[in-house]
Design an enzyme around this catalytic site. Structure first.
Site, PDB file in Angstrom:
ATOM      1  CB  CYS A 222     -58.626 -17.194  14.920  1.00 32.28           C
ATOM      2  SG  CYS A 222     -59.026 -16.936  13.556  1.00 32.28           S
TER       3      CYS A 222
ATOM      4  CG  ASP B   4     -54.356 -19.769  12.790  1.00 29.66           C
ATOM      5  OD1 ASP B   4     -53.297 -20.534  13.456  1.00 29.66           O
ATOM      6  OD2 ASP B   4     -54.894 -18.871  12.979  1.00 29.66           O
TER       7      ASP B   4
ATOM      8  CB  CYS C 195     -51.553 -16.503  11.885  1.00 33.24           C
ATOM      9  SG  CYS C 195     -53.009 -17.079  11.103  1.00 33.24           S
TER      10      CYS C 195
ATOM     11  CB  CYS D 202     -59.920 -15.113  10.352  1.00 29.49           C
ATOM     12  SG  CYS D 202     -59.304 -13.961  11.062  1.00 29.49           S
TER      13      CYS D 202
HETATM   14 FE1  FES Z   1     -55.161 -16.721  11.197  1.00 29.82          FE
HETATM   15 FE2  FES Z   1     -57.744 -16.162  12.443  1.00 29.82          FE
HETATM   16  S1  FES Z   1     -55.703 -15.099  13.045  1.00 29.82           S
HETATM   17  S2  FES Z   1     -56.875 -17.499  10.219  1.00 29.82           S
END
Ligand code: FES
Length: 160
Positions: free
Chosen positions: A67, A40, A38, A111
């Site tokens: 997130c 992140d 993602c 995550c």
């Molecule tokens: Fe990527 Fe949670 S959506 S770490």
């Protein structure tokens, strides 16, 4: 078994009052990881202390560019890590780190893995992890570590 509604409620509660959020100035180790899934990112700082002749985690903090689930997992995980030895912390999976929130839905598992990755990155910060904990109340700054008192001479070359 924990329902997904209950997990969501726990995530929300953790987000309302996140623990150990923010940079740690005198950390012994730091690790950063990005999720290929993602994009992140999460960074974790760790401070160690000696306890009964063992080196254990005194405190862990985090910063997240990601997130809400990752923030909630990092919040509960940093609390779980206090008092763990390096080996114990290294053995923890993302699932175990997120356990106080309940079983995460499959789409949220990465995550928790982001938090696990940042922890592993910090724990593989070999120099910091292997360095003896200073007996002084204050840990040395990077500048003090590089001071001429040390046996080895360090030359710093700045690039243009
Ligand atoms: Fe990527 Fe949670 S959506 S770490």
């Amino acid at each position: 078994m924990t329902g997904s509604g209950e997990v969501e409620a726990k995530i929300e509660a953790a987000l309302k009052n996140p623990r150990n959020l923010g940079e740690m100035e005198n950390a012994d180790a730091v690790g950063t990881v990005g999720s290929p899934d993602c994009g992140d990112m999460l960074r974790m700082w760790i401070k160690f202390k000696e306890e009964d002749g063992r080196k254990v985690i005194d405190r862990a903090t985090f910063q997240s560019f990601g997130c809400q689930t990752a923030i909630a997992v990092a919040s509960v995980a940093t609390e779980l890590l206090t008092g763990k030895t390096i080996a114990e912390a290294k053995a923890m999976t993302g699932e175990e780190l997120a356990a106080p929130l309940g079983a995460l839905p499959p789409v949220r598992i990465h995550c928790a893995q982001l938090v696990e990755g940042a922890l592993r990155s910090a724990l593989s910060d070999e120099k910091a992890v292997a360095a003896p904990t200073p007996t002084a109340a204050k840990s040395p700054t990077l500048l003090e570590r590089l001071s001429p008192n040390t046996e080895r001479k360090v030359k710093i070359v700045l690039n243009d």
